[in-house]
Design a protein around this motif. Sequence first.
Motif, mmCIF file in Angstrom:
data_model
loop_
_atom_site.group_PDB
_atom_site.id
_atom_site.type_symbol
_atom_site.label_atom_id
_atom_site.label_comp_id
_atom_site.label_asym_id
_atom_site.label_seq_id
_atom_site.Cartn_x
_atom_site.Cartn_y
_atom_site.Cartn_z
ATOM 1 N N THR A 236 34.280 68.536 70.448
ATOM 2 C CA THR A 236 34.382 69.934 70.852
ATOM 3 C C THR A 236 35.827 70.403 70.736
ATOM 4 O O THR A 236 36.751 69.642 70.977
ATOM 5 N N ILE B 152 30.329 67.388 78.808
ATOM 6 C CA ILE B 152 31.482 66.624 78.312
ATOM 7 C C ILE B 152 32.012 65.721 79.435
ATOM 8 O O ILE B 152 32.480 64.625 79.186
ATOM 9 N N ALA C 81 37.259 65.717 72.997
ATOM 10 C CA ALA C 81 37.609 67.143 73.115
ATOM 11 C C ALA C 81 38.973 67.399 72.483
ATOM 12 O O ALA C 81 39.816 66.496 72.390
ATOM 13 N N SER D 78 40.781 63.006 74.606
ATOM 14 C CA SER D 78 41.082 64.371 74.157
ATOM 15 C C SER D 78 42.419 64.379 73.419
ATOM 16 O O SER D 78 43.246 63.485 73.601
#
Length: 532
Positions: free
Chosen positions: A324, A382, A391, A455
């Motif tokens: 994402t 998530i 992410a 992330s």
Amino acid sequence: MTDAAWTAFDAAAARDREARIADQFAADPDRLSRMTVEAAGLYLDLSKQSWTRAGFEACLELARATGVESARARLFGGEAVNDTEGRAVLHPALRAAEGADYRALGEPVSVEVDTVRRAMADYAQAVRTGRETGATGKAFTAIVHIGIGGSDLGPRLVWDALKPLEPAIDLRFVANIDPRDMAEALTGLDPETTLVIVVSKTFTTQETLSNAEAAKAWLAESLHEAGRDSHFIGVTAAPERAAAFGCGRTFAFRDWVGGRYSLWSAVSLSCVIALGPEAFDGLLAGARAMDDHFVSAPLETNAPVMMALAQVWNVDGLGRSARTVAPYAHGLRRLPAFLQQLEMESNGKRVHRDGRPVERQTSPVVFGEPGTNGQHAFFQQIHQGPEVVPAEFVVVRRTQGDAAEAPLWANALAQGQALMQGKTTEAARVELSGVDAAEADRLAAHKTFPGNRPSTTIVMDRVTPEAVGALLALYEHKTFVEGVIWDINSFDQWGVELGKVLAKAILSDVQAGTPSAGLDPSTAALLDRLMR
Ligand code: F6P
């Protein structure tokens, strides 16, 4: 050599699978400095990725073994990198400084690039200053940009990111073949002061041609055939088709510009006019700075390479099939849509360059929404869904004026932190003190976050033309590097063709008034229902 590198990569991934990201900072005191990089004005932090130092080294070895450096030289050298269509892939030539000497398959291209860029700037200035007017002598105050896919997403993103709050020129985009899209775009516009720019590399795309026909008719209604032409501009790699279609003027680019890599070309003419040539020059300069970084930085500090390695590590090492992207800036809200085409159309491939089926996953599913909106939608999954979804946060220090946008980026940083550290059951239990023990156990399970979710954070100071150019070029090169590692062609899109062919066939059934005999029962019934 490649097989050995993949074997080492798999072994490193198996070892790193259970490693806690948060623990790596103590285990490897250099982690932050090695996993962060400054490139073309952007700051990238990949230290919250799920790799140990050894894992990252294995990724680098894979990049070396799969020939990322030589592939990069072939791309910039204008070789036939798109080898299913026999084309060079030279979008960096479009943003080179004036007087460069790029060659596509040996043919010099830079003189032509400079000429088109100057012609665009001249035309844009003429429209902006009112020197170039519509057929009735009135200045243009609105532009309708018609295009789809790569002929839409890049300019749309650039406009959203850079447009002033009260633009002098009202720029609108139409992509969908649904007539509603065009109807909305034309509402309130006056044909006498509207410029229609039809953007299509091939000038054969059904959606674009159908919308262009509608816009042409709309112009001709008040301006008549003769007057219409000066309001109807084409941007294409097939200028003869645009002229035959009725474009009064055409700005061209070449087939070595891939559709989803084309925003640096005349495809952005509407933005050049509406934002001004200086803003477009800034966009090109930012992308050029990223090109310079990409060609010169060693792999271990090369921003697009590091981003690509994180993706390959997540997808192929750790089996994570989605990613994402959350831009924490309203102006960058179209970034996820842009990346969906860039990454999934480029690397959603099932065979290697030589035609053998791939043994591993290629592009993940890419999705996203701007922050903080996404936090209140899909971020729940998530944080706590069973599948780990890496992410990516694009964080902007100042999105508006001079004030730092602390609430915006505090949220972005908090998300990265929460994903990494999670919340233990013990911590959840502490919050539940006073609650009956059995109930506290039950609730603590719901309030526990596993954490250890990776992330990447990209920081830019402001949403300037230079920063946007650098960001988009970063993603382009990242996508290219992934394609090299996967040994796939990132620059064709045969998968889109079948649907186009079948849509034409279905449309002829509609015209004939009956589903054709060869249709499968489900499609025939659906068509029958829709034709009623
Ligand atoms: O969807 C397929 C595609 O060919 C994209 O690659 C491209 O960006 C888009 O259609 C539009 O194509 P064109 O610019 O030729 O109209």
